[in-house]
Design a protein around this motif. Structure first.
Motif, PDB file in Angstrom:
ATOM      1  N   TYR A  63      -2.945   5.241  10.562  1.00  0.00           N
ATOM      2  CA  TYR A  63      -1.546   5.310   9.979  1.00  0.00           C
ATOM      3  C   TYR A  63      -0.830   4.025  10.526  1.00  0.00           C
ATOM      4  N   THR A  64       0.452   3.841   9.461  1.00  0.00           N
ATOM      5  CA  THR A  64       1.407   2.823   9.651  1.00  0.00           C
ATOM      6  C   THR A  64       2.894   3.271   9.778  1.00  0.00           C
ATOM      7  N   ALA A  65       3.752   2.910  10.242  1.00  0.00           N
ATOM      8  CA  ALA A  65       5.146   3.305  10.189  1.00  0.00           C
ATOM      9  C   ALA A  65       5.668   2.507   9.000  1.00  0.00           C
ATOM     10  N   MET A  66       6.560   3.673   8.394  1.00  0.00           N
ATOM     11  CA  MET A  66       7.016   3.111   7.033  1.00  0.00           C
ATOM     12  C   MET A  66       8.180   3.704   6.750  1.00  0.00           C
ATOM     13  N   ASP A  67       9.271   3.259   6.450  1.00  0.00           N
ATOM     14  CA  ASP A  67      10.708   3.759   5.569  1.00  0.00           C
ATOM     15  C   ASP A  67      10.434   3.308   4.255  1.00  0.00           C
ATOM     16  N   VAL A  68      10.029   4.141   3.212  1.00  0.00           N
ATOM     17  CA  VAL A  68       9.923   3.789   1.706  1.00  0.00           C
ATOM     18  C   VAL A  68      11.182   3.317   1.223  1.00  0.00           C
ATOM     19  N   SER A  69      12.385   3.166   1.812  1.00  0.00           N
ATOM     20  CA  SER A  69      13.533   2.809   1.182  1.00  0.00           C
ATOM     21  C   SER A  69      13.536   1.096   1.371  1.00  0.00           C
ATOM     22  N   ARG A  70      12.804   0.793   2.431  1.00  0.00           N
ATOM     23  CA  ARG A  70      12.575  -0.530   2.668  1.00  0.00           C
ATOM     24  C   ARG A  70      11.592  -1.194   2.074  1.00  0.00           C
ATOM     25  N   ASP A  71      11.744  -1.970   1.182  1.00  0.00           N
ATOM     26  CA  ASP A  71      10.553  -2.868   0.379  1.00  0.00           C
ATOM     27  C   ASP A  71       9.672  -3.559   1.406  1.00  0.00           C
ATOM     28  N   GLU A  72      10.129  -4.171   2.198  1.00  0.00           N
ATOM     29  CA  GLU A  72       9.218  -4.653   3.135  1.00  0.00           C
ATOM     30  C   GLU A  72       8.318  -4.028   3.867  1.00  0.00           C
ATOM     31  N   ASP A  73       8.745  -2.706   4.200  1.00  0.00           N
ATOM     32  CA  ASP A  73       8.055  -1.779   5.024  1.00  0.00           C
ATOM     33  C   ASP A  73       6.633  -1.090   4.041  1.00  0.00           C
ATOM     34  N   VAL A  74       6.855  -0.950   2.758  1.00  0.00           N
ATOM     35  CA  VAL A  74       6.246  -0.493   1.867  1.00  0.00           C
ATOM     36  C   VAL A  74       5.138  -1.787   1.521  1.00  0.00           C
ATOM     37  N   LYS A  75       5.582  -2.890   1.444  1.00  0.00           N
ATOM     38  CA  LYS A  75       4.392  -3.990   1.179  1.00  0.00           C
ATOM     39  C   LYS A  75       3.582  -4.032   2.279  1.00  0.00           C
ATOM     40  N   ARG A  76       4.035  -4.005   3.308  1.00  0.00           N
ATOM     41  CA  ARG A  76       3.372  -4.031   4.878  1.00  0.00           C
ATOM     42  C   ARG A  76       2.481  -2.922   4.777  1.00  0.00           C
ATOM     43  N   ALA A  77       2.651  -1.956   4.463  1.00  0.00           N
ATOM     44  CA  ALA A  77       1.744  -0.596   4.659  1.00  0.00           C
ATOM     45  C   ALA A  77       0.580  -0.702   3.711  1.00  0.00           C
ATOM     46  N   VAL A  78       0.886  -1.442   2.314  1.00  0.00           N
ATOM     47  CA  VAL A  78       0.032  -1.274   1.445  1.00  0.00           C
ATOM     48  C   VAL A  78      -0.976  -2.527   1.790  1.00  0.00           C
TER      49      VAL A  78
END
Length: 257
Positions: A63-78
């Motif tokens: 798992y990884t923490a992510m807020d989809v409204s934050r582009d940097e979070d999504v990039k980090r999850a991928v």
């Protein structure tokens, strides 16, 4: 129990909004069908518990923490998914928020922006980074976005929600057309009344609404999240290899009438 020759055996997947409801159910179905699952959401405690549960079945999960409204979070999850497992094959973009029915002219001014930022902006960020990763990995992939019957017609929800789910379908079709020849399929599911946290709260605040929706649904009931998850798994699998750009209602016939 994980199937060695399941529908998604050997595939690496990323699921957003995975801490509850349809996202959590999809994580369990994907794992049972042989996929490696990476779960992403804001509620880390729930993700941790779900990963532990899935690993007990013999499947691989992280798992990884992510807020989809934050582009940097999504990039980090991928990036986390690709760095840990070597590639990204499948993605289910499920994260979203609801909106009660309320007259448009009485809504607070930022209601529209809040809904669109998560329900549409989140899918936009996910598509960009997921497609980039799939192209770099060179093996194609399959992406499913979670829309709603509210993306196909007006439903008893707030106008911003209905607009956002229509927009998800637009993004789905645009991405499907653009990347079909590069081996990436993009589809959407359009769930009807489904027993999730968002819908439970909606029913609690609007007494009688569930019965009203049942009357408008030929199967006359509320779906379980697992029923939506099974449709997502099929759309992500090789069994739907000639399916892209479609919007699959999983709604008990609601959109028939």
């Amino acid at each position: 129990m994980t199937q060695k020759n399941g529908l998604l055996s050997g595939k690496v997947s990323l699921i957003t909004g995975a801490s509850s409801g349809i996202g959590a159910a999809t994580a369990k179905v994907f794992a049972a069908e042989g996929a490696t699952v990476v779960l992403a959401a804001r509620r880390v405690d729930r993700l941790e518990a779900l990963v532990t549960e899935i690993r007990k079945t013999g499947a691989e999960a992280s798992y990884t923490a992510m807020d989809v409204s934050r582009d940097e979070d999504v990039k980090r999850a991928v990036e986390f998914t690709v760095e840990k497992y070597g590639r990204l094959d499948l993605a289910f973009n499920n994260a979203g928020i609801g909106c009660d029915q309320e007259p448009m002219h009485l809504m607070r001014q930022n209601a529209f922006d809040e809904i669109m930022e998560i329900n549409v902006g989140g899918v936009w960020h996910c598509l960009q980074h997921q497609i980039s990763a799939m192209l770099r990995c060179g093996a194609g992939g399959a992406i499913v976005n979670n829309s709603s019957v509210g993306g196909l017609q007006a439903i008893p929800a707030g106008a911003p929600y209905v607009a956002s789910k229509h927009a998800v379908i637009g993004l789905t079709r645009a991405a499907a057309a653009e990347y079909a020849q590069r081996g990436i399929r993009v589809n959407a599911v359009a769930p009807g009344t489904t027993r999730t946290e968002i819908i439970a709260g909606w029913f609690e605040r609007n007494p009688g609404l569930e019965e009203q929706l049942h009357q408008a649904t030929p199967q006359s009931r509320t779906a379980e999240p697992e029923e939506i998850a099974q449709a997502v798994a099929w759309l992500c699998s090789d069994r739907s290899s000639f399916v892209t750009g479609t919007v699959m209602p999983v709604d008990g016939g609601y959109t028939l009438v």
